[in-house]
Design a protein around this motif. Structure first.
Motif, mmCIF file in Angstrom:
data_model
loop_
_atom_site.group_PDB
_atom_site.id
_atom_site.type_symbol
_atom_site.label_atom_id
_atom_site.label_comp_id
_atom_site.label_asym_id
_atom_site.label_seq_id
_atom_site.Cartn_x
_atom_site.Cartn_y
_atom_site.Cartn_z
ATOM 1 N N GLN A 199 0.313 -5.558 4.880
ATOM 2 C CA GLN A 199 0.767 -4.386 5.679
ATOM 3 C C GLN A 199 -0.259 -4.295 6.793
ATOM 4 O OE1 GLN A 199 0.177 -0.887 2.929
ATOM 5 N NE2 GLN A 199 1.809 -1.778 1.388
ATOM 6 N N THR B 88 1.431 -2.024 9.529
ATOM 7 C CA THR B 88 1.477 -0.522 9.508
ATOM 8 C C THR B 88 0.453 0.116 9.149
ATOM 9 O OG1 THR B 88 1.988 -0.993 6.966
ATOM 10 C CG2 THR B 88 3.854 -0.845 8.378
ATOM 11 N N SER B 89 -0.728 -0.662 9.620
ATOM 12 C CA SER B 89 -1.987 -0.087 9.314
ATOM 13 C C SER B 89 -2.623 0.385 10.723
ATOM 14 C CB SER B 89 -3.017 -1.351 8.697
ATOM 15 O OG SER B 89 -2.531 -1.592 7.549
ATOM 16 N N PRO C 196 6.900 -0.196 4.486
ATOM 17 C CA PRO C 196 7.162 -0.944 3.249
ATOM 18 C C PRO C 196 7.853 -0.138 1.958
ATOM 19 C CG PRO C 196 4.991 -1.043 3.521
ATOM 20 C CD PRO C 196 5.624 -0.553 4.662
ATOM 21 N N SER D 260 11.900 -2.820 3.484
ATOM 22 C CA SER D 260 11.134 -1.777 4.361
ATOM 23 C C SER D 260 12.176 -0.852 4.871
ATOM 24 C CB SER D 260 9.949 -2.602 5.229
ATOM 25 O OG SER D 260 10.874 -3.290 6.058
ATOM 26 N N GLU E 60 1.742 4.871 4.256
ATOM 27 C CA GLU E 60 1.475 3.552 3.622
ATOM 28 C C GLU E 60 2.713 2.854 3.350
ATOM 29 O OE1 GLU E 60 -1.735 3.649 0.892
ATOM 30 O OE2 GLU E 60 -3.318 3.797 2.472
ATOM 31 N N SER E 61 3.509 3.822 2.481
ATOM 32 C CA SER E 61 4.865 3.374 1.872
ATOM 33 C C SER E 61 5.594 4.373 1.420
ATOM 34 C CB SER E 61 4.460 2.505 0.578
ATOM 35 O OG SER E 61 3.931 3.238 -0.406
#
Length: 252
Positions: free
Chosen positions: A58, A61-62, A108, A132, A144-145
């Motif tokens: 990830q 996406t961080s 995700p 995703s 985060e998801s």
């Protein structure tokens, strides 16, 4: 919201392939910070730190708080390049995040409550159609998801993008098509013929001109009748028929 990670960086004056190779020889990875209405800034980060973040998952996406020689900026990784042979990081790009801005990002998908799905209890499987989903989200609250709850889902049940429970301020990037995200599919059963049955069926199909069974009560055909066994007595003549002469008959 995703946890904010820390990363240290230093500015670099040289640009181009030669300068990038020099940075890598020092155990660092060249990169750039851009966006947010400011000029792009060449930087370098520690190779070990960047490699750990990339392979921990990830990464793109961080949110990172990057410390550039005492100046802290909130950034989002937008791209990175790996060596074609060693799969080690060669370059990284960071996008500046300013308050109030929105970014397009692939978040995700994660499923929960598998044990509460009737379809899975009966031997079915989860088909994750989209790993995703592209969302437009506030820069300061990137999820985060995306969680999909499988409770109550049976065979052929599915969840589409419009049914997702998204955090406040987040929306799908593409609203033209209601994409399928997750489905529950039944188990696949393969039937296999036994070797004996398969061989018998093949033999029957391959026999040309096989005689059809005689009708019930019909007399057997005379042609092709089996000859009497060796040493067996000849059959009695029909009533009124002359007997066949025996061997040596007529000799006086």
């Amino acid at each position: 919201m995703a946890a904010i990670k820390q990363l240290a960086a230093v500015t670099r004056s040289g640009i181009g392939k030669g300068a990038a190779r020099s940075v890598r020889r020092e155990g660092r990875v060249p990169g750039v910070v851009y966006g947010g209405g400011e000029a792009a800034e060449p930087i370098s980060v520690d190779f070990k730190d960047l490699n750990k973040f990339i392979y921990s998952g990830q990464f793109l996406t961080s949110i990172f708080e990057i410390d550039i020689e005492g100046r802290k900026q909130r950034v989002l990784p937008r791209d990175y390049q790996l060596d074609a042979v060693t799969d080690t990081p060669m370059h990284v790009d960071f996008f500046r995040l300013k308050a109030g801005t929105r970014v397009r990002i692939a978040v995700p998908v994660r499923v929960t409550n598998r044990e509460a799905s009737p379809g899975l209890k009966k031997g079915g499987a989860v088909n994750l159609v989209l790993h995703s989903v592209e969302l437009v989200v506030p820069a300061e609250s990137i999820p985060e998801s995306i969680v999909v709850d499988l409770t109550g889902m049976d065979f052929h049940d599915s969840v589409h993008v419009t049914a997702l429970k998204l955090p406040e301020g987040c929306k799908p990037a593409d609203t033209r098509i209601d994409y399928t995200v997750v489905t529950v599919v039944p188990p696949t059963i393969f039937t296999e013929e036994t070797p004996v049955a398969a061989a018998a069926a093949a033999t029957t199909a391959a026999a040309p001109g096989a005689a059809a069974p005689a009708a019930e009560g019909a007399p057997a055909a005379a042609a092709g009748a089996a000859a009497p066994a060796a040493g067996a007595a000849p059959a009695a003549p029909a009533k009124g028929a002359a007997a066949a002469p025996t061997k040596g008959a007529g000799k006086k």
